[in-house]
Design an enzyme around this catalytic site. Structure first.
Site, PDB file in Angstrom:
ATOM      1  N   GLY A   1       8.283 -12.093   2.554  1.00 22.66           N
ATOM      2  CA  GLY A   1       9.081 -10.866   2.539  1.00 22.66           C
ATOM      3  C   GLY A   1       9.273 -10.323   3.928  1.00 22.66           C
ATOM      4  O   GLY A   1       9.191  -9.121   4.165  1.00 22.66           O
TER       5      GLY A   1
ATOM      6  N   ILE B   1       8.600  -3.521   6.028  1.00 23.21           N
ATOM      7  CA  ILE B   1       7.314  -3.652   6.714  1.00 23.21           C
ATOM      8  C   ILE B   1       7.009  -5.099   7.066  1.00 23.21           C
ATOM      9  O   ILE B   1       6.297  -5.365   8.028  1.00 23.21           O
ATOM     10  CB  ILE B   1       6.172  -3.032   5.893  1.00 23.21           C
ATOM     11  CG1 ILE B   1       5.965  -3.752   4.567  1.00 23.21           C
ATOM     12  CG2 ILE B   1       6.408  -1.558   5.659  1.00 23.21           C
ATOM     13  CD1 ILE B   1       4.775  -3.225   3.772  1.00 23.21           C
TER      14      ILE B   1
ATOM     15  N   SER C   1      -0.257  -1.542  -3.929  1.00 18.51           N
ATOM     16  CA  SER C   1       0.352  -0.213  -4.002  1.00 18.51           C
ATOM     17  C   SER C   1      -0.602   0.711  -4.742  1.00 18.51           C
ATOM     18  O   SER C   1      -1.388   0.261  -5.586  1.00 18.51           O
ATOM     19  CB  SER C   1       1.685  -0.276  -4.750  1.00 18.51           C
ATOM     20  OG  SER C   1       2.139   1.007  -5.119  1.00 18.51           O
TER      21      SER C   1
ATOM     22  N   TYR D   1       5.517  -3.028 -13.191  1.00 19.49           N
ATOM     23  CA  TYR D   1       5.214  -2.949 -11.769  1.00 19.49           C
ATOM     24  C   TYR D   1       3.764  -2.531 -11.548  1.00 19.49           C
ATOM     25  O   TYR D   1       3.045  -3.133 -10.736  1.00 19.49           O
ATOM     26  CB  TYR D   1       6.159  -1.969 -11.080  1.00 19.49           C
ATOM     27  CG  TYR D   1       5.929  -1.858  -9.597  1.00 19.49           C
ATOM     28  CD1 TYR D   1       6.349  -2.875  -8.734  1.00 19.49           C
ATOM     29  CD2 TYR D   1       5.272  -0.761  -9.042  1.00 19.49           C
ATOM     30  CE1 TYR D   1       6.127  -2.792  -7.362  1.00 19.49           C
ATOM     31  CE2 TYR D   1       5.053  -0.666  -7.674  1.00 19.49           C
ATOM     32  CZ  TYR D   1       5.473  -1.690  -6.851  1.00 19.49           C
ATOM     33  OH  TYR D   1       5.241  -1.611  -5.493  1.00 19.49           O
TER      34      TYR D   1
END
Length: 290
Positions: A16, A21, A145, A170
């Site tokens: 990613g 980030i 997260s 998620y």
């Protein structure tokens, strides 16, 4: 923040890495002297990212690999192509992630949130364990997260076939990230390879903008209060490069500090079962410990 100093023979792989980030992380690691491998879905974005980092840092030790991490075949190809180029891996940053409002399935017939956010880093890390051990002391950094606190691993409906909720899927995937990190740390004890997870904060990025106009509008407004990608990347970079966390493993970090994660993330029985179920879903052996 003291990032320490990566020497030129360090090899880092960041998924990613063409935006947000991830892009900030690869730029800083390249500037610190590491050989950096950018991993992303788009060849054009990967090439542009590498060109920009080379221009800005004057580093020639920046390269890229292309893979759609929702596909297990492409995850396997990514690992194989990395191993063809490099005999060791010092830092693996599992940063790629996604959010899907509607239930979708990957090419492997798996719920997409689970496939991208959990099974992809699970499979990639396992396929690269030997080169990580060859690079020991080496580090695995998993971007999770704080949404994990609202998650529950529903083994009876892991793929959300009954009443799918994007938020629930998620949160489950982020809890899976933390459980995977802790189980990986247990399995790699004594190997010289550490594994830590982190919450980067609420970051202004392109995350979740694949979900349509309303979500894009929400994110355009949210950017007003969100952290910049540079700010969000600080804990990722800290875990990847700082000498302060040398040998530290099985921890969850926020703002460059180890903090307790949600109580559910410390259930070793759930972590072990999740490892076995995940291994079956990606076709890995589930016998024994690493």
């Amino acid at each position: 923040m003291d990032d320490g100093r990566l020497t030129e023979n360090k090899v880092c792989l960041v998924t990613g890495a063409t935006s947000g980030i991830g892009q900030v992380t690869v730029g800083v690691l390249a500037a610190l002297g590491a050989t950096v491998v950018v991993a992303g879905r788009s060849r054009e974005k990967c090439a542009a990212t590498v060109e920009e980092i080379r221009r800005r840092t004057a580093s020639t030790a920046v390269e890229y690999l292309v893979a759609d991490l929702s596909s297990q075949e492409e995850v396997g190809r990514l690992a194989g192509e990395f191993r063809q180029r490099h005999r060791r891996l010092d830092v693996l940053v599992n940063n790629a992630g996604a959010y899907f409002l509607r239930r979708m399935e990957s090419v492997d017939g798996l719920e997409m949130t689970l496939a991208v956010n959990h099974l992809a880093p699970f499979l990639l890390t396992n396929l690269l364990l030997d080169v990580l051990k060859a690079g020991a002391p080496a580090r695995v950094v998993n971007v999770a997260s704080d949404a994990h606190a609202g998650g529950r691993i529903d083994f009876d409906d892991l793929q959300g076939r009954r009443g799918y909720s994007g938020r629930r899927a998620y949160a489950q995937s982020k809890l899976a990230n933390v459980l995977f990190t802790y189980e990986l740390a247990r399995r790699l004890a004594g190997s010289g390879v550490t594994a830590n997870a982190l919450h980067p904060g609420f970051v202004a990025s392109n995350f979740a903008t694949n979900n349509g106009r309303l979500v894009r509008l929400f994110w355009s407004l949210a950017r007003l209060v969100a952290l910049s990608p540079k700010e969000g990347a600080q804990t990722v970079i800290y875990l990847a490069a700082s000498p302060e966390v040398e040998g530290v493993t099985g921890q969850y970090f926020v703002r460059q500090k180890a903090v307790p994660s949600a109580p559910a993330s410390y259930d070793a029985a759930v972590a072990g079962r999740l490892w076995e179920v995940s291994a079956e879903l990606v076709g890995l052996s589930v016998t024994g410990r690493e």
